[in-house]
Design a protein around this motif. Structure first.
Motif, PDB file in Angstrom:
ATOM      1  N   LEU A 100       0.809  -1.218   0.000  1.00  0.00           N
ATOM      2  CA  LEU A 100       0.000   0.000   0.000  1.00  0.00           C
ATOM      3  C   LEU A 100       0.844   1.272   0.000  1.00  0.00           C
ATOM      4  O   LEU A 100       0.318   2.351  -0.236  1.00  0.00           O
ATOM      5  CB  LEU A 100      -0.968  -0.022   1.184  1.00  0.00           C
ATOM      6  CG  LEU A 100      -1.987  -1.170   1.155  1.00  0.00           C
ATOM      7  CD1 LEU A 100      -2.873  -1.129   2.378  1.00  0.00           C
ATOM      8  CD2 LEU A 100      -2.821  -1.137  -0.105  1.00  0.00           C
ATOM      9  N   ILE A 116       0.479   3.395  -3.020  1.00  0.00           N
ATOM     10  CA  ILE A 116      -0.633   4.342  -3.068  1.00  0.00           C
ATOM     11  C   ILE A 116      -0.206   5.673  -2.465  1.00  0.00           C
ATOM     12  O   ILE A 116      -0.489   6.739  -3.027  1.00  0.00           O
ATOM     13  CB  ILE A 116      -1.872   3.777  -2.335  1.00  0.00           C
ATOM     14  CG1 ILE A 116      -2.382   2.526  -3.052  1.00  0.00           C
ATOM     15  CG2 ILE A 116      -2.981   4.834  -2.236  1.00  0.00           C
ATOM     16  CD1 ILE A 116      -3.498   1.802  -2.333  1.00  0.00           C
ATOM     17  N   ASP A 117       0.485   5.625  -1.343  1.00  0.00           N
ATOM     18  CA  ASP A 117       0.950   6.865  -0.712  1.00  0.00           C
ATOM     19  C   ASP A 117       1.907   7.631  -1.619  1.00  0.00           C
ATOM     20  O   ASP A 117       1.836   8.857  -1.710  1.00  0.00           O
ATOM     21  CB  ASP A 117       1.606   6.558   0.634  1.00  0.00           C
ATOM     22  CG  ASP A 117       0.614   5.992   1.639  1.00  0.00           C
ATOM     23  OD1 ASP A 117      -0.551   6.434   1.640  1.00  0.00           O
ATOM     24  OD2 ASP A 117       1.004   5.115   2.416  1.00  0.00           O
ATOM     25  N   PRO A 161     -10.639   5.665  -6.999  1.00  0.00           N
ATOM     26  CA  PRO A 161      -9.725   4.544  -6.758  1.00  0.00           C
ATOM     27  C   PRO A 161      -9.259   3.906  -8.071  1.00  0.00           C
ATOM     28  O   PRO A 161      -8.118   3.459  -8.179  1.00  0.00           O
ATOM     29  CB  PRO A 161     -10.565   3.566  -5.934  1.00  0.00           C
ATOM     30  CG  PRO A 161     -11.576   4.423  -5.257  1.00  0.00           C
ATOM     31  CD  PRO A 161     -11.882   5.516  -6.231  1.00  0.00           C
ATOM     32  N   ILE A 176      -6.107   5.580  -9.326  1.00  0.00           N
ATOM     33  CA  ILE A 176      -4.916   5.154  -8.583  1.00  0.00           C
ATOM     34  C   ILE A 176      -4.452   3.781  -9.084  1.00  0.00           C
ATOM     35  O   ILE A 176      -3.260   3.553  -9.301  1.00  0.00           O
ATOM     36  CB  ILE A 176      -5.210   5.087  -7.061  1.00  0.00           C
ATOM     37  CG1 ILE A 176      -5.669   6.443  -6.531  1.00  0.00           C
ATOM     38  CG2 ILE A 176      -4.002   4.559  -6.291  1.00  0.00           C
ATOM     39  CD1 ILE A 176      -4.662   7.537  -6.565  1.00  0.00           C
ATOM     40  N   ILE A 177      -5.398   2.873  -9.286  1.00  0.00           N
ATOM     41  CA  ILE A 177      -5.070   1.535  -9.768  1.00  0.00           C
ATOM     42  C   ILE A 177      -4.416   1.602 -11.142  1.00  0.00           C
ATOM     43  O   ILE A 177      -3.440   0.898 -11.408  1.00  0.00           O
ATOM     44  CB  ILE A 177      -6.341   0.647  -9.798  1.00  0.00           C
ATOM     45  CG1 ILE A 177      -6.802   0.362  -8.367  1.00  0.00           C
ATOM     46  CG2 ILE A 177      -6.091  -0.655 -10.557  1.00  0.00           C
ATOM     47  CD1 ILE A 177      -8.187  -0.247  -8.274  1.00  0.00           C
ATOM     48  N   ALA A 225      -0.810   2.789 -10.775  1.00  0.00           N
ATOM     49  CA  ALA A 225       0.013   1.715 -10.200  1.00  0.00           C
ATOM     50  C   ALA A 225       0.316   0.653 -11.252  1.00  0.00           C
ATOM     51  O   ALA A 225       1.445   0.149 -11.328  1.00  0.00           O
ATOM     52  CB  ALA A 225      -0.694   1.092  -9.000  1.00  0.00           C
ATOM     53  N   LEU A 240      -2.993  -3.612  -7.940  1.00  0.00           N
ATOM     54  CA  LEU A 240      -3.791  -3.305  -6.759  1.00  0.00           C
ATOM     55  C   LEU A 240      -5.233  -3.713  -7.023  1.00  0.00           C
ATOM     56  O   LEU A 240      -5.720  -3.583  -8.144  1.00  0.00           O
ATOM     57  CB  LEU A 240      -3.752  -1.806  -6.457  1.00  0.00           C
ATOM     58  CG  LEU A 240      -2.394  -1.190  -6.142  1.00  0.00           C
ATOM     59  CD1 LEU A 240      -2.516   0.327  -6.075  1.00  0.00           C
ATOM     60  CD2 LEU A 240      -1.849  -1.743  -4.841  1.00  0.00           C
ATOM     61  N   THR A 259      -7.479  -0.784  -2.497  1.00  0.00           N
ATOM     62  CA  THR A 259      -7.199   0.617  -2.824  1.00  0.00           C
ATOM     63  C   THR A 259      -8.237   1.529  -2.183  1.00  0.00           C
ATOM     64  O   THR A 259      -7.892   2.522  -1.529  1.00  0.00           O
ATOM     65  CB  THR A 259      -7.180   0.816  -4.347  1.00  0.00           C
ATOM     66  OG1 THR A 259      -6.197  -0.054  -4.917  1.00  0.00           O
ATOM     67  CG2 THR A 259      -6.850   2.251  -4.714  1.00  0.00           C
ATOM     68  N   HIS A 310      -7.813   1.625   1.601  1.00  0.00           N
ATOM     69  CA  HIS A 310      -6.652   2.428   2.018  1.00  0.00           C
ATOM     70  C   HIS A 310      -6.955   3.923   1.855  1.00  0.00           C
ATOM     71  O   HIS A 310      -6.639   4.712   2.749  1.00  0.00           O
ATOM     72  CB  HIS A 310      -5.409   2.034   1.226  1.00  0.00           C
ATOM     73  CG  HIS A 310      -4.178   2.740   1.701  1.00  0.00           C
ATOM     74  ND1 HIS A 310      -3.630   2.497   2.947  1.00  0.00           N
ATOM     75  CD2 HIS A 310      -3.412   3.694   1.137  1.00  0.00           C
ATOM     76  CE1 HIS A 310      -2.571   3.275   3.107  1.00  0.00           C
ATOM     77  NE2 HIS A 310      -2.418   4.009   2.021  1.00  0.00           N
ATOM     78  N   LEU A 311      -7.568   4.301   0.753  1.00  0.00           N
ATOM     79  CA  LEU A 311      -7.914   5.712   0.553  1.00  0.00           C
ATOM     80  C   LEU A 311      -8.881   6.186   1.630  1.00  0.00           C
ATOM     81  O   LEU A 311      -8.717   7.281   2.175  1.00  0.00           O
ATOM     82  CB  LEU A 311      -8.510   5.924  -0.840  1.00  0.00           C
ATOM     83  CG  LEU A 311      -7.557   5.712  -2.017  1.00  0.00           C
ATOM     84  CD1 LEU A 311      -8.309   5.808  -3.339  1.00  0.00           C
ATOM     85  CD2 LEU A 311      -6.395   6.680  -1.985  1.00  0.00           C
TER      86      LEU A 311
END
Length: 129
Positions: free
Chosen positions: A2, A5-6, A22, A25-26, A29, A36, A41, A44-45
């Motif tokens: 994770l 993601i950060d 999300p 973000i995926i 990545a 992810l 995801t 975590h967000l």
């Protein structure tokens, strides 16, 4: 895993990105070879949401035709009352399964990154012998 993601979030905030899902973000990545899941995801967000944290969360109800009809504070506040979509005018009953979630950065996180980038690196001090 994770931590990726950060790292992505920090880059996005520095670049001035706003209102992201999300799925976005995926996809970032994936471009760097990281896989992810949507669930990990999103979870975590959501763990980064709060006034003194990194993110704000927003929800919008989607009509059966795929239009974003109206914002809500939480998927738990949906009523079973029929309504008409303000975009396509279809009548429907809102469903928690058709709620879009998206995020933006908090002002506190943006300020943190501004301060972080303004801090000069510590110069190396050489000892003369």
């Amino acid at each position: 895993m994770l931590f990726i993601i950060d790292d992505i979030l920090e880059e996005m905030a520095i670049e001035g990105k706003r209102y992201f899902s999300p799925h976005y973000i995926i996809s970032i990545a994936k471009q760097s070879g990281q896989i992810l899941t949507l669930k990990e995801t999103t979870n975590h967000l959501l763990s980064l949401v709060g006034s003194n944290k990194k993110l704000q969360v927003f929800y919008e109800v989607e009509c059966p035709n795929g239009d974003n009809d109206f914002p809500i504070s939480s998927p738990l506040e949906l009523s079973n009352e029929e309504r008409t979509c303000h975009l396509c005018h279809v009548e429907y009953i809102p469903s928690p399964d058709r709620v879009w979630v998206y995020f933006d950065f908090t002002p506190a996180y943006k300020n943190y990154l501004k301060k972080k980038s303004l801090v000069p690196e510590q110069p190396q001090i050489l000892a003369l012998v």
